[in-house]
Design a protein around this motif. Sequence first.
Motif, short mmCIF file in Angstrom:
data_model
loop_
_atom_site.label_atom_id
_atom_site.label_comp_id
_atom_site.label_asym_id
_atom_site.label_seq_id
_atom_site.Cartn_x
_atom_site.Cartn_y
_atom_site.Cartn_z
N LEU A 64 23.53 95.87 29.41
CA LEU A 64 24.97 96.08 29.57
C LEU A 64 25.76 94.87 29.06
O LEU A 64 26.87 95.03 28.55
CB LEU A 64 25.30 96.38 31.03
CG LEU A 64 24.76 97.73 31.51
CD1 LEU A 64 24.85 97.83 33.02
CD2 LEU A 64 25.51 98.87 30.84
N GLY A 65 25.20 93.68 29.19
CA GLY A 65 25.85 92.49 28.67
C GLY A 65 25.94 92.49 27.14
O GLY A 65 26.75 91.77 26.56
N ARG A 66 25.13 93.32 26.51
CA ARG A 66 25.14 93.44 25.04
C ARG A 66 25.79 94.75 24.58
O ARG A 66 25.69 95.11 23.42
CB ARG A 66 23.72 93.35 24.50
CG ARG A 66 23.10 91.97 24.69
CD ARG A 66 21.68 91.93 24.13
NE ARG A 66 21.11 90.60 24.27
CZ ARG A 66 20.41 90.20 25.32
NH1 ARG A 66 20.17 91.01 26.32
NH2 ARG A 66 19.93 88.97 25.37
N ASN A 67 26.42 95.45 25.50
CA ASN A 67 27.06 96.74 25.20
C ASN A 67 28.08 96.58 24.06
O ASN A 67 29.09 95.91 24.24
CB ASN A 67 27.74 97.25 26.47
CG ASN A 67 28.54 98.52 26.26
OD1 ASN A 67 28.44 99.17 25.23
ND2 ASN A 67 29.33 98.86 27.25
N PRO A 68 27.84 97.21 22.92
CA PRO A 68 28.79 97.08 21.82
C PRO A 68 30.00 98.01 21.95
O PRO A 68 30.92 97.93 21.15
CB PRO A 68 27.97 97.44 20.59
CG PRO A 68 26.89 98.34 21.09
CD PRO A 68 26.63 97.91 22.51
N TYR A 69 30.02 98.87 22.99
CA TYR A 69 31.06 99.89 23.09
C TYR A 69 31.76 99.90 24.46
O TYR A 69 31.92 100.96 25.06
CB TYR A 69 30.50 101.29 22.87
CG TYR A 69 29.37 101.43 21.88
CD1 TYR A 69 29.64 101.51 20.51
CD2 TYR A 69 28.05 101.55 22.30
CE1 TYR A 69 28.60 101.70 19.60
CE2 TYR A 69 27.02 101.73 21.40
CZ TYR A 69 27.29 101.80 20.05
OH TYR A 69 26.28 101.98 19.14
N PRO A 70 32.16 98.75 25.01
CA PRO A 70 32.81 98.83 26.32
C PRO A 70 34.04 99.75 26.26
O PRO A 70 34.61 99.93 25.20
CB PRO A 70 33.20 97.39 26.64
CG PRO A 70 33.19 96.68 25.34
CD PRO A 70 32.21 97.41 24.46
N ILE A 71 34.38 100.31 27.34
CA ILE A 71 35.36 101.37 27.57
C ILE A 71 34.65 102.71 27.34
O ILE A 71 34.54 103.50 28.26
CB ILE A 71 36.66 101.30 26.75
CG1 ILE A 71 37.35 99.93 26.89
CG2 ILE A 71 37.63 102.41 27.18
CD1 ILE A 71 38.54 99.73 25.96
N VAL A 72 34.14 102.96 26.13
CA VAL A 72 33.47 104.22 25.85
C VAL A 72 32.13 104.27 26.61
O VAL A 72 31.79 105.30 27.18
CB VAL A 72 33.25 104.44 24.34
CG1 VAL A 72 32.51 105.74 24.08
CG2 VAL A 72 34.58 104.44 23.60
N VAL A 73 31.40 103.20 26.61
CA VAL A 73 30.22 103.05 27.47
C VAL A 73 30.71 102.16 28.61
O VAL A 73 30.82 100.95 28.45
CB VAL A 73 29.02 102.42 26.73
CG1 VAL A 73 27.89 102.11 27.71
CG2 VAL A 73 28.53 103.33 25.62
N PRO A 74 31.06 102.75 29.74
CA PRO A 74 31.78 102.04 30.80
C PRO A 74 30.90 101.11 31.64
O PRO A 74 30.63 101.37 32.82
CB PRO A 74 32.35 103.18 31.63
CG PRO A 74 31.35 104.28 31.49
CD PRO A 74 30.86 104.16 30.07
N CYS A 75 30.48 100.02 31.05
CA CYS A 75 29.62 99.07 31.76
C CYS A 75 30.34 98.46 32.97
O CYS A 75 29.69 98.00 33.90
CB CYS A 75 29.13 97.99 30.81
SG CYS A 75 30.42 97.18 29.85
N HIS A 76 31.68 98.52 32.98
CA HIS A 76 32.42 98.00 34.13
C HIS A 76 32.17 98.82 35.39
O HIS A 76 32.43 98.35 36.49
CB HIS A 76 33.93 97.94 33.81
CG HIS A 76 34.55 99.27 33.54
ND1 HIS A 76 34.42 99.91 32.32
CD2 HIS A 76 35.29 100.08 34.33
CE1 HIS A 76 35.08 101.06 32.38
NE2 HIS A 76 35.60 101.20 33.60
N ARG A 77 31.64 100.02 35.25
CA ARG A 77 31.36 100.89 36.41
C ARG A 77 30.00 100.60 37.04
O ARG A 77 29.58 101.31 37.93
CB ARG A 77 31.43 102.36 35.99
CG ARG A 77 32.82 102.77 35.57
CD ARG A 77 32.90 104.24 35.22
NE ARG A 77 34.17 104.50 34.56
CZ ARG A 77 34.34 105.37 33.58
NH1 ARG A 77 33.33 106.11 33.17
NH2 ARG A 77 35.52 105.52 33.02
N ILE A 78 29.32 99.58 36.56
CA ILE A 78 28.02 99.23 37.12
C ILE A 78 28.15 97.88 37.81
O ILE A 78 28.59 96.90 37.21
CB ILE A 78 26.93 99.24 36.04
CG1 ILE A 78 26.90 100.64 35.41
CG2 ILE A 78 25.58 98.86 36.64
CD1 ILE A 78 26.00 100.81 34.24
#
Length: 175
Positions: A124-138
């Motif tokens: 998740l720290g390497r997520n290239p698509y925050p918002i679309v891949v909502p890593c903030h929800r984890i």
Amino acid sequence: MAAGYSLFDTEIGRCGVAWGPRGITAVQLPERDDAATVARLAPGAAEAEPPESVRVAIKRMTALLRGERDDLADIELDPTGVPEFHQRVYAIARAIPPGRTLTYGEVATKLGAPGSAQAVGQALGRNPYPIVVPCHRILGAGGKIGGFSAGGGAATKLRMLTIEDAAPGGQPSLF
């Protein structure tokens, strides 16, 4: 669809999106200024007018960050170069509806790899698509905010969760 990037304004600041022939290649949350956002988003890429599919994605991301409910699950992402484990983590993250959360450990369990919460966090720290891949929800264990690699760190994560009426801290709002 030719490659390019574009910046756009949201409730949390100026974000960016990059795309290529296979879909969105990156989304960038706000950095200290536009130059820093572009440097993390699309080094060496040219700013361009987004194609229709990306314009729609920008509108939807902007609406989500205003508090509208949209899971963005059908936005086409280009997974080129993204490790398979990360793609599996991102698929689980994309299934978390706005206003809901999971912990890193719960994601690891859903992957069939209990005990891999740290690897989930690294993906998740390497997520290239925050918002679309909502890593903030984890969240961390017990619903703790935990880290966040975007500009503003955990404060940005908390702001995004607050916009979505999620329940950070204490017991997370599980789906």
